[in-house]
Design a protein around this motif. Structure first.
Motif, short mmCIF file in Angstrom:
data_model
loop_
_atom_site.label_atom_id
_atom_site.label_comp_id
_atom_site.label_asym_id
_atom_site.label_seq_id
_atom_site.Cartn_x
_atom_site.Cartn_y
_atom_site.Cartn_z
N MET A 61 0.82 -1.22 0.00
CA MET A 61 0.00 0.00 0.00
C MET A 61 0.86 1.27 0.00
O MET A 61 0.42 2.31 -0.48
N SER A 62 2.06 1.18 0.51
CA SER A 62 2.93 2.36 0.56
C SER A 62 3.51 2.70 -0.81
O SER A 62 3.89 3.85 -1.05
N VAL A 63 3.59 1.74 -1.69
CA VAL A 63 4.13 2.00 -3.03
C VAL A 63 3.23 2.95 -3.82
O VAL A 63 3.72 3.93 -4.40
N PRO A 64 1.89 2.74 -3.88
CA PRO A 64 1.05 3.73 -4.57
C PRO A 64 1.09 5.10 -3.92
O PRO A 64 0.94 6.11 -4.61
N ALA A 65 1.30 5.16 -2.62
CA ALA A 65 1.40 6.46 -1.96
C ALA A 65 2.61 7.22 -2.48
O ALA A 65 2.52 8.43 -2.73
N ALA A 66 3.72 6.54 -2.64
CA ALA A 66 4.91 7.19 -3.20
C ALA A 66 4.67 7.64 -4.64
O ALA A 66 5.11 8.70 -5.06
N PHE A 67 3.94 6.83 -5.41
CA PHE A 67 3.61 7.20 -6.79
C PHE A 67 2.73 8.45 -6.81
O PHE A 67 2.94 9.35 -7.62
N LEU A 68 1.74 8.51 -5.92
CA LEU A 68 0.86 9.68 -5.86
C LEU A 68 1.64 10.93 -5.43
O LEU A 68 1.34 12.04 -5.90
N LEU A 69 2.63 10.77 -4.57
CA LEU A 69 3.47 11.91 -4.21
C LEU A 69 4.26 12.41 -5.41
O LEU A 69 4.43 13.61 -5.60
N ALA A 70 4.74 11.48 -6.23
CA ALA A 70 5.46 11.88 -7.44
C ALA A 70 4.53 12.62 -8.40
O ALA A 70 4.93 13.62 -9.03
N LYS A 71 3.28 12.17 -8.51
CA LYS A 71 2.31 12.87 -9.37
C LYS A 71 2.02 14.27 -8.82
O LYS A 71 1.84 15.21 -9.59
N HIS A 72 1.98 14.40 -7.49
CA HIS A 72 1.77 15.71 -6.88
C HIS A 72 2.91 16.66 -7.24
O HIS A 72 2.68 17.82 -7.58
N ILE A 73 4.13 16.17 -7.14
CA ILE A 73 5.29 17.01 -7.46
C ILE A 73 5.24 17.45 -8.92
O ILE A 73 5.51 18.60 -9.24
N SER A 74 4.87 16.53 -9.81
CA SER A 74 4.76 16.87 -11.22
C SER A 74 3.68 17.92 -11.46
O SER A 74 3.89 18.89 -12.20
N ALA A 89 -0.37 27.36 2.47
CA ALA A 89 0.19 26.53 3.54
C ALA A 89 -0.49 25.16 3.63
O ALA A 89 0.18 24.17 3.91
N PHE A 90 -1.80 25.09 3.40
CA PHE A 90 -2.52 23.84 3.59
C PHE A 90 -2.00 22.71 2.69
O PHE A 90 -1.74 21.61 3.19
N PRO A 91 -1.82 22.92 1.37
CA PRO A 91 -1.28 21.84 0.55
C PRO A 91 0.12 21.41 0.98
O PRO A 91 0.47 20.25 0.88
N ARG A 92 0.91 22.35 1.48
CA ARG A 92 2.25 22.01 1.94
C ARG A 92 2.18 21.10 3.18
O ARG A 92 2.94 20.15 3.31
N ILE A 93 1.24 21.38 4.07
CA ILE A 93 1.05 20.55 5.26
C ILE A 93 0.59 19.15 4.86
O ILE A 93 1.08 18.14 5.38
N VAL A 94 -0.35 19.09 3.90
CA VAL A 94 -0.84 17.79 3.43
C VAL A 94 0.29 17.01 2.77
O VAL A 94 0.44 15.80 3.00
N TYR A 95 1.10 17.69 1.96
CA TYR A 95 2.22 17.03 1.28
C TYR A 95 3.21 16.44 2.28
O TYR A 95 3.58 15.27 2.19
N TRP A 96 3.65 17.25 3.25
CA TRP A 96 4.64 16.75 4.20
C TRP A 96 4.06 15.69 5.13
O TRP A 96 4.77 14.78 5.56
N SER A 97 2.79 15.77 5.43
CA SER A 97 2.14 14.70 6.20
C SER A 97 2.15 13.40 5.40
O SER A 97 2.42 12.33 5.96
N ALA A 98 1.88 13.50 4.11
CA ALA A 98 1.90 12.31 3.26
C ALA A 98 3.30 11.73 3.17
O ALA A 98 3.48 10.50 3.18
N VAL A 99 4.31 12.59 3.08
CA VAL A 99 5.69 12.10 3.03
C VAL A 99 6.05 11.36 4.31
O VAL A 99 6.63 10.26 4.27
#
Length: 120
Positions: A61-74, A89-99
């Motif tokens: 399950m953690s592998v798709p999460a990393a893929f979705l983070l890569a899509k977010h960065i793109s 600030a809110f998307p940045r908090i969500v991003y770092w929480s996901a990381v």
């Protein structure tokens, strides 16, 4: 209105002077955080005496999460190329929480799998 001397004026399309504003996307990061949270729950079940199957499912399950983070960065990079970019600030908090959730899920699940494999 165009004068009769300017016969091509009616065929021209008006040009908009508006500038699109880029914004930090939050959808991909929120999806990554949700999937990573599920993977982390599987890791916690595996750490608290569950079978190694929970750790394997959590790691998968953690592998798709990393893929979705890569899509977010793109998607964020695409937004940043716009003429005007408004970070928030809110998307940045969500991003770092996901990381953090993704990293913890990968590490805890991999640790449980390695612990199981070491006891074989």
């Amino acid at each position: 209105m165009a004068s009769p001397a300017d016969m091509f004026a009616l065929q021209q399309t008006p040009v908009s002077a508006g500038v699109e504003q880029g914004r930090t996307p939050v959808g991909w990061a929120a999806g990554a955080a949700a999937v990573a949270l599920v993977g982390l729950v599987f890791a916690l079940v595996a750490v608290n005496g569950g079978s190694v199957l929970f750790a394997v499912i959590g790691w998968i399950m953690s592998v798709p999460a990393a893929f979705l983070l890569a899509k977010h960065i793109s998607a964020d990079t695409t937004q940043r190329t716009r003429a005007v970019y408004q970070p928030s600030a809110f998307p940045r908090i969500v991003y770092w929480s996901a990381v953090v959730l993704t990293g913890l899920g990968i590490l805890l699940n991999a640790w449980q799998i390695a612990d199981w494999a070491g006891r074989l």
